[in-house]
Design a protein around this motif. Structure first.
Motif, PDB file in Angstrom:
ATOM      1  N   SER A 253      -5.477   6.627   8.040  1.00 13.54           N
ATOM      2  CA  SER A 253      -6.761   5.907   8.000  1.00 13.54           C
ATOM      3  C   SER A 253      -7.301   5.931   9.421  1.00 13.54           C
TER       4      SER A 253
ATOM      5  N   ARG B  56     -12.487   7.689  -6.695  1.00 17.97           N
ATOM      6  CA  ARG B  56     -12.319   9.118  -6.399  1.00 17.97           C
ATOM      7  C   ARG B  56     -11.166   9.347  -5.420  1.00 17.97           C
TER       8      ARG B  56
ATOM      9  N   VAL C  68       0.862  -1.193   0.000  1.00 21.07           N
ATOM     10  CA  VAL C  68       0.000   0.000   0.000  1.00 21.07           C
ATOM     11  C   VAL C  68       0.895   1.240   0.000  1.00 21.07           C
TER      12      VAL C  68
ATOM     13  N   LEU D  75      -7.670   8.821  -5.468  1.00 21.51           N
ATOM     14  CA  LEU D  75      -6.696   7.753  -5.170  1.00 21.51           C
ATOM     15  C   LEU D  75      -5.278   8.181  -5.533  1.00 21.51           C
TER      16      LEU D  75
ATOM     17  N   ALA E 126      -6.791  -2.303  -3.850  1.00 25.19           N
ATOM     18  CA  ALA E 126      -7.033  -2.101  -5.286  1.00 25.19           C
ATOM     19  C   ALA E 126      -5.734  -2.081  -6.082  1.00 25.19           C
ATOM     20  N   GLY E 127      -4.619  -1.918  -5.378  1.00 23.86           N
ATOM     21  CA  GLY E 127      -3.332  -1.875  -6.057  1.00 23.86           C
ATOM     22  C   GLY E 127      -2.846  -3.250  -6.495  1.00 23.86           C
TER      23      GLY E 127
ATOM     24  N   GLY F 138      -2.802   7.280  -3.195  1.00 18.93           N
ATOM     25  CA  GLY F 138      -2.917   5.881  -2.773  1.00 18.93           C
ATOM     26  C   GLY F 138      -2.364   4.872  -3.752  1.00 18.93           C
TER      27      GLY F 138
ATOM     28  N   LEU G 206      -1.778   9.098   3.294  1.00 19.95           N
ATOM     29  CA  LEU G 206      -2.669   9.772   4.252  1.00 19.95           C
ATOM     30  C   LEU G 206      -3.085   8.791   5.357  1.00 19.95           C
TER      31      LEU G 206
ATOM     32  N   MET H 258      -8.734  -0.424   1.232  1.00 23.26           N
ATOM     33  CA  MET H 258      -7.717  -1.212   1.947  1.00 23.26           C
ATOM     34  C   MET H 258      -7.830  -0.993   3.458  1.00 23.26           C
TER      35      MET H 258
ATOM     36  N   CYS I  84     -13.214   3.473  -1.488  1.00 25.53           N
ATOM     37  CA  CYS I  84     -14.426   4.225  -1.084  1.00 25.53           C
ATOM     38  C   CYS I  84     -14.252   4.990   0.217  1.00 25.53           C
ATOM     39  N   GLY I  85     -13.167   4.718   0.989  1.00 20.29           N
ATOM     40  CA  GLY I  85     -13.030   5.359   2.303  1.00 20.29           C
ATOM     41  C   GLY I  85     -14.193   4.924   3.187  1.00 20.29           C
TER      42      GLY I  85
ATOM     43  N   LEU J  49     -13.090  13.467   5.014  1.00 20.67           N
ATOM     44  CA  LEU J  49     -13.652  12.920   3.777  1.00 20.67           C
ATOM     45  C   LEU J  49     -15.140  13.232   3.639  1.00 20.67           C
TER      46      LEU J  49
END
Ligand SMILES: C[S@@+](CC[C@H](N)C(=O)[O-])C[C@H]1O[C@@H](n2cnc3c(N)ncnc32)[C@H](O)[C@@H]1O
Length: 295
Positions: A40, A142, A34, A144, A125-126, A147, A38, A105, A82-83, A48
């Motif tokens: 989490s 949206r 990852v 990323l 997603a990576g 990220g 930022l 993630m 999506c956060g 957000l």
């Protein structure tokens, strides 16, 4: 298309696990695959939400793709990265016949009063999207830029194409990390963030390349919309709102800037304070791009 979310639903309070670490009082992913710079955590969840509200205003809705009719009838929609799920939840309320899946993630998903047409799942997603080919009608991604590394960004687009049905829609909204008409303090912070992003293989200007990434991946009917969002009172209500978001974003990015560059905490704090003052006297803005297309 506009939805109003006034109350703040509770989100999961994530336990500290080996996949996360605490630094500078903020919680970060500890997963080497990852690249995200930022935090989490719950402060980020709040930022957000404000950001989501700002973009509903700026876009006068939640998306631009020609999907309203299909969404009304009932389709499958994926929100990548999506956060907490602010976009997914507003969409799910507007389109109760459609099924919404949000992946991230980090485990920061809204947990309270989850509608039956929403599912959240932890996924990186990576490293690929764990869904069948042609299993979605609409995919949305949206903010990323901080990220997904350059390679991950392209492979995420390829994956989004794979899981989309023929004729399905993709929509990506992305920030450009380069303050326009930057005052001295904003210019310094922008360059520090750029250095930190580069250290993680992230591209400050990926938004300017998304159209060609989509073209290379074989998407059709590509539309690319530019936004220039003012920071501060010169931008009226949305400018004030974006300044408030900056006041949460700059502390959020500080930890990784001071970890990944030579910038000291003292230097950062002083410059950050100066930037907020300059936002009142300069006309600084941030560029964004919204790119949508079909498979
Ligand atoms: C700036 S936030 C945007 C969240 C949401 N898309 C929105 O617009 O409110 C970026 C999100 O991407 C997630 N993220 C970062 N890297 C990721 C990855 N490799 N896979 C999945 N999610 C990722 C972060 O955890 C964070 O929730």
């Amino acid at each position: 298309m506009e939805a109003t979310t006034t109350s703040q639903p509770k989100t999961i309070s994530p336990p500290i696990s080996p996949t996360f670490r605490i630094s500078g009082g903020r919680r970060f992913s500890n997963d080497t695959s990852v690249a995200y710079i930022l935090p989490s955590d719950q402060d980020e969840v709040k930022r957000l939400k404000l950001n989501h509200d700002l973009w509903k205003e700026l876009m006068n809705g939640l998306f631009k793709s020609d999907m309203h009719e299909q969404l009304t009838k009932g389709i499958r929609v994926l929100d990548v990265g999506c956060g907490p799920g602010w976009w997914t939840l507003d969409m799910a309320a507007l389109y109760p016949n459609s099924q919404f899946i949000g992946i991230d993630m980090a485990d920061v998903f809204v947990a309270q009063d989850l509608p039956s047409n929403v599912t959240f799942e932890q996924m990186n997603a990576g490293t690929g999207l764990e869904f069948d080919d042609a299993s979605f009608d609409f995919v949305f991604q949206r903010f990323l830029v901080m990220g997904l590394s350059v390679e991950q960004y392209s492979s995420s687009v390829t994956e989004m194409k794979r899981i989309l049905k023929p004729g399905g829609a993709i929509e990506i909204l992305e920030l450009i990390n380069d303050y326009s008409n930057a005052s001295p303090a904003f210019a310094r912070i922008g360059s520090w963030i750029h250095q930190a992003m580069s250290a993680r293989g992230l591209d400050s200007f990926i938004a300017d390349k998304v159209s060609s990434v989509l073209e290379t991946a074989g998407f059709k009917n590509i539309t690319d919309v530019n936004y220039d969002v003012p920071i501060g009172p010169w931008g009226d209500e949305s400018g004030e709102m974006f300044l408030s978001i900056q006041k949460l974003a700059l502390p959020a990015v500080k930890v990784m800037v001071t970890e990944l560059t030579d910038t000291t905490v003292e230097e950062y704090d002083k410059t950050e304070e100066q930037a907020y003052k300059e936002a009142l006297s300069h006309q600084v803005s941030t560029r964004f791009r919204l790119i949508y297309a079909t498979k």
